[in-house]
Design a protein around this motif. Structure first.
Motif, PDB file in Angstrom:
ATOM      1  N   GLU A  18      28.700  37.744  39.467  1.00 33.96           N
ATOM      2  CA  GLU A  18      27.532  37.261  39.335  1.00 33.96           C
ATOM      3  C   GLU A  18      27.256  38.229  39.978  1.00 33.96           C
ATOM      4  N   ASP A  19      27.582  38.492  41.155  1.00 34.45           N
ATOM      5  CA  ASP A  19      26.426  39.517  42.154  1.00 34.45           C
ATOM      6  C   ASP A  19      27.534  40.740  42.141  1.00 34.45           C
ATOM      7  N   ASN A  20      29.254  40.660  42.614  1.00 35.10           N
ATOM      8  CA  ASN A  20      29.250  42.176  42.030  1.00 35.10           C
ATOM      9  C   ASN A  20      28.369  42.950  40.641  1.00 35.10           C
ATOM     10  N   LYS A  21      28.204  43.755  40.769  1.00 35.27           N
ATOM     11  CA  LYS A  21      28.029  45.303  40.747  1.00 35.27           C
ATOM     12  C   LYS A  21      28.829  46.319  40.226  1.00 35.27           C
ATOM     13  N   GLU A  22      29.498  46.469  40.845  1.00 33.27           N
ATOM     14  CA  GLU A  22      30.559  47.554  40.912  1.00 33.27           C
ATOM     15  C   GLU A  22      31.941  46.868  41.446  1.00 33.27           C
ATOM     16  N   LEU A  23      32.310  46.359  40.323  1.00 33.90           N
ATOM     17  CA  LEU A  23      33.371  45.784  40.396  1.00 33.90           C
ATOM     18  C   LEU A  23      35.277  47.080  39.596  1.00 33.90           C
ATOM     19  N   VAL A  24      35.141  47.763  38.929  1.00 35.36           N
ATOM     20  CA  VAL A  24      35.528  48.649  39.776  1.00 35.36           C
ATOM     21  C   VAL A  24      36.022  49.691  40.604  1.00 35.36           C
ATOM     22  N   ASP A  25      34.662  50.016  40.917  1.00 33.56           N
ATOM     23  CA  ASP A  25      34.178  51.033  41.822  1.00 33.56           C
ATOM     24  C   ASP A  25      34.362  50.708  43.202  1.00 33.56           C
ATOM     25  N   SER A  26      34.521  49.334  43.296  1.00 34.78           N
ATOM     26  CA  SER A  26      34.339  49.029  45.092  1.00 34.78           C
ATOM     27  C   SER A  26      36.247  48.068  44.873  1.00 34.78           C
ATOM     28  N   GLY A  27      36.969  48.428  43.302  1.00 34.64           N
ATOM     29  CA  GLY A  27      38.660  47.372  43.583  1.00 34.64           C
ATOM     30  C   GLY A  27      38.352  46.827  43.625  1.00 34.64           C
ATOM     31  N   GLU A  28      38.007  45.590  43.433  1.00 35.96           N
ATOM     32  CA  GLU A  28      37.989  43.963  43.061  1.00 35.96           C
ATOM     33  C   GLU A  28      38.448  44.234  41.167  1.00 35.96           C
ATOM     34  N   LEU A  29      38.610  45.100  40.488  1.00 34.79           N
ATOM     35  CA  LEU A  29      39.153  45.297  39.193  1.00 34.79           C
ATOM     36  C   LEU A  29      39.768  46.323  39.004  1.00 34.79           C
ATOM     37  N   ASP A  30      41.093  46.263  39.240  1.00 35.89           N
ATOM     38  CA  ASP A  30      42.408  47.348  39.020  1.00 35.89           C
ATOM     39  C   ASP A  30      42.722  47.922  37.704  1.00 35.89           C
ATOM     40  N   SER A  31      43.539  48.614  37.244  1.00 36.31           N
ATOM     41  CA  SER A  31      43.925  48.761  35.992  1.00 36.31           C
ATOM     42  C   SER A  31      44.605  47.681  35.158  1.00 36.31           C
ATOM     43  N   PHE A  32      45.505  47.284  36.125  1.00 38.26           N
ATOM     44  CA  PHE A  32      46.119  45.962  35.270  1.00 38.26           C
ATOM     45  C   PHE A  32      45.230  45.128  35.464  1.00 38.26           C
ATOM     46  N   ASP A  33      44.618  44.809  35.940  1.00 36.35           N
ATOM     47  CA  ASP A  33      42.972  43.433  35.544  1.00 36.35           C
ATOM     48  C   ASP A  33      41.880  43.736  34.170  1.00 36.35           C
ATOM     49  N   ILE A  34      42.058  45.352  34.358  1.00 33.37           N
ATOM     50  CA  ILE A  34      41.598  45.973  33.213  1.00 33.37           C
ATOM     51  C   ILE A  34      42.591  45.411  31.466  1.00 33.37           C
ATOM     52  N   VAL A  35      43.587  45.951  32.384  1.00 32.05           N
ATOM     53  CA  VAL A  35      44.654  45.748  30.905  1.00 32.05           C
ATOM     54  C   VAL A  35      43.774  44.387  30.015  1.00 32.05           C
ATOM     55  N   THR A  36      44.598  43.452  30.846  1.00 28.47           N
ATOM     56  CA  THR A  36      44.712  42.045  31.103  1.00 28.47           C
ATOM     57  C   THR A  36      42.865  41.914  30.511  1.00 28.47           C
ATOM     58  N   LEU A  37      42.169  41.696  30.509  1.00 31.80           N
ATOM     59  CA  LEU A  37      40.852  41.914  30.679  1.00 31.80           C
ATOM     60  C   LEU A  37      40.051  42.333  29.444  1.00 31.80           C
ATOM     61  N   VAL A  38      41.030  43.641  29.024  1.00 30.00           N
ATOM     62  CA  VAL A  38      40.895  44.284  27.173  1.00 30.00           C
ATOM     63  C   VAL A  38      41.278  43.476  26.730  1.00 30.00           C
TER      64      VAL A  38
END
Length: 75
Positions: A18-38
């Motif tokens: 809710e507070d983080n506005k740079e999930l990818v840029d900060s590395g909170e979400l990596d490529s594996f997380d993105i694939v899972t999320l998609v």
């Protein structure tokens, strides 16, 4: 939005989405997380997310992810 937050919490329970506005840029979400999320988003919202949509600006915040989902639902 609540269902999106639930999906995100299942993928990465350690992140304050809710507070983080740079999930990818900060590395909170990596490529594996993105694939899972998609995959989760496609199932949950009955949408197709093409490869051209998988860019950092579409996944950098909860608002950006929700905007992507909304746009794809309207198409």
């Amino acid at each position: 939005m609540e269902s999106l937050l639930k999906i995100l919490a299942e993928i990465r329970p350690d992140v304050d989405f809710e507070d983080n506005k740079e999930l990818v840029d900060s590395g909170e979400l990596d490529s594996f997380d993105i694939v899972t999320l998609v995959g989760e988003l496609c199932d949950a919202y009955d949408i197709e997310i093409g490869a051209d949509e998988i860019v950092p600006e579409n996944f950098n915040s909860v608002e950006a992810i929700m905007a992507l989902v909304t746009r794809l639902q309207e198409d």
